[in-house]
Scaffold this motif. Sequence first.
Motif, PDB file in Angstrom:
ATOM      1  N   ALA A 220       0.821  -1.211   0.000  1.00 29.08           N
ATOM      2  CA  ALA A 220       0.000   0.000   0.000  1.00 29.08           C
ATOM      3  C   ALA A 220       0.852   1.258   0.000  1.00 29.08           C
TER       4      ALA A 220
ATOM      5  N   ASP B 149      -2.948   1.733  -2.962  1.00 30.40           N
ATOM      6  CA  ASP B 149      -3.022   2.272  -1.603  1.00 30.40           C
ATOM      7  C   ASP B 149      -4.472   2.405  -1.135  1.00 30.40           C
ATOM      8  N   GLY B 150      -5.319   3.021  -1.972  1.00 29.13           N
ATOM      9  CA  GLY B 150      -6.700   3.244  -1.562  1.00 29.13           C
ATOM     10  C   GLY B 150      -7.448   1.955  -1.299  1.00 29.13           C
ATOM     11  N   LEU B 151      -7.284   0.982  -2.183  1.00 26.09           N
ATOM     12  CA  LEU B 151      -7.996  -0.287  -2.026  1.00 26.09           C
ATOM     13  C   LEU B 151      -7.562  -1.018  -0.756  1.00 26.09           C
TER      14      LEU B 151
ATOM     15  N   MET C 250      -6.011   0.163   1.945  1.00 26.98           N
ATOM     16  CA  MET C 250      -6.319   0.887   3.181  1.00 26.98           C
ATOM     17  C   MET C 250      -7.810   0.840   3.510  1.00 26.98           C
ATOM     18  N   ARG C 251      -8.655   0.830   2.482  1.00 27.27           N
ATOM     19  CA  ARG C 251     -10.089   0.681   2.769  1.00 27.27           C
ATOM     20  C   ARG C 251     -10.382  -0.720   3.295  1.00 27.27           C
ATOM     21  N   LEU C 252      -9.656  -1.716   2.775  1.00 28.50           N
ATOM     22  CA  LEU C 252      -9.800  -3.074   3.308  1.00 28.50           C
ATOM     23  C   LEU C 252      -9.343  -3.127   4.758  1.00 28.50           C
ATOM     24  N   THR C 253      -8.252  -2.430   5.059  1.00 28.27           N
ATOM     25  CA  THR C 253      -7.767  -2.365   6.436  1.00 28.27           C
ATOM     26  C   THR C 253      -8.785  -1.678   7.336  1.00 28.27           C
ATOM     27  N   ASP C 254      -9.365  -0.579   6.872  1.00 27.45           N
ATOM     28  CA  ASP C 254     -10.393   0.116   7.659  1.00 27.45           C
ATOM     29  C   ASP C 254     -11.610  -0.777   7.884  1.00 27.45           C
ATOM     30  N   LEU C 255     -11.941  -1.600   6.880  1.00 24.38           N
ATOM     31  CA  LEU C 255     -13.067  -2.512   7.034  1.00 24.38           C
ATOM     32  C   LEU C 255     -12.814  -3.514   8.148  1.00 24.38           C
TER      33      LEU C 255
ATOM     34  N   ARG D 111      -0.884  -0.406   9.031  1.00 21.99           N
ATOM     35  CA  ARG D 111      -0.931   1.055   9.000  1.00 21.99           C
ATOM     36  C   ARG D 111       0.404   1.662   9.412  1.00 21.99           C
TER      37      ARG D 111
END
Length: 307
Positions: free
Chosen positions: A119, A126-128, A130-135, A184
């Motif tokens: 990422a 990066d966006g994909l 990090m959104r998976l990480t946020d999920l 992160r």
Amino acid sequence: MTEITLQTEKVRGPWADVWAQFRKHKGAMFALWTLGTLAVVCLLGPLVWRIDPNFIESDTVKMFRMRNQGPSLAHPLGTDQLGRDMLARMMFGGRISLAVGLVAMLVAIFIGTTVGVIAGYFRRLDGLLMRLTDLFLALPLLPLLLVMIFLFRDPVAGVLGPRLGTFLLIVMAIGLTSWMQAARVVRGEVLALKEREFVLAARSIGTPSRRIITRHILPNVLSPVLVAATLGIAAAIITESVLSFLGLGFPPDFPTWGRLLYDGIAEIRTYPERVMWPGIAISLTVLSVNYIGDGLRDALDPRIRGR
């Protein structure tokens, strides 16, 4: 004629500087000795104390006589509700708890480091990622773990056996739900590193991205990864203890410290030592790992190392 003696000072390596700084942290050193003592007792203790942790007296009269005994020379930590030696079960359970913490940490650090490096280095992903990480961060982890264990414990145990199957399932479940913080942290380090001069120079001469990551990026993110790894061990041990305490961990003949807590909670008022010993072991292990992580963080920080 005057003789001039040139004395060259021995140059210490970077890891020697890290160790010298780590030794100044008294809490971390005490924690290292405490954790080392617990690990040695759990690993080598059964070679000296050769009582089977699952041995139950076949004679019913003797079995009832051996139940819930207090500390003695024959049983230094007493016996449980079936007459099994608590010291042997504590040492055996320590092996499993420490193994779960170590292996689950390796799984989480591997996934988190991989996601964080990809990422941080590849902007289009990066966006994909990090959104998976946020999920994953938004998911309620304990209910998710309970659902995973409840759904897959019996099928996996039927294929690999109850002990190995439960071990792998718990390790993978904890690892797959605890990699997000490491991802992160690593991503932030990679974002700063990829703009450094040595990375830009390697990229300008046509060095492949894979080689830049393995030779320049990964060695420089080792410090936060090590700190995250130590804290991950403590989190994994606590999570396994919670699962075992809720009755969804290892089977009764495969004790861990969390399982011993679960077995002793029914008689905590009558025999509080049955809960006290595994509780002390878990607390000492988690506190020691946290102090070691704190000492590593200070030792690996170049701004503090020179003080």
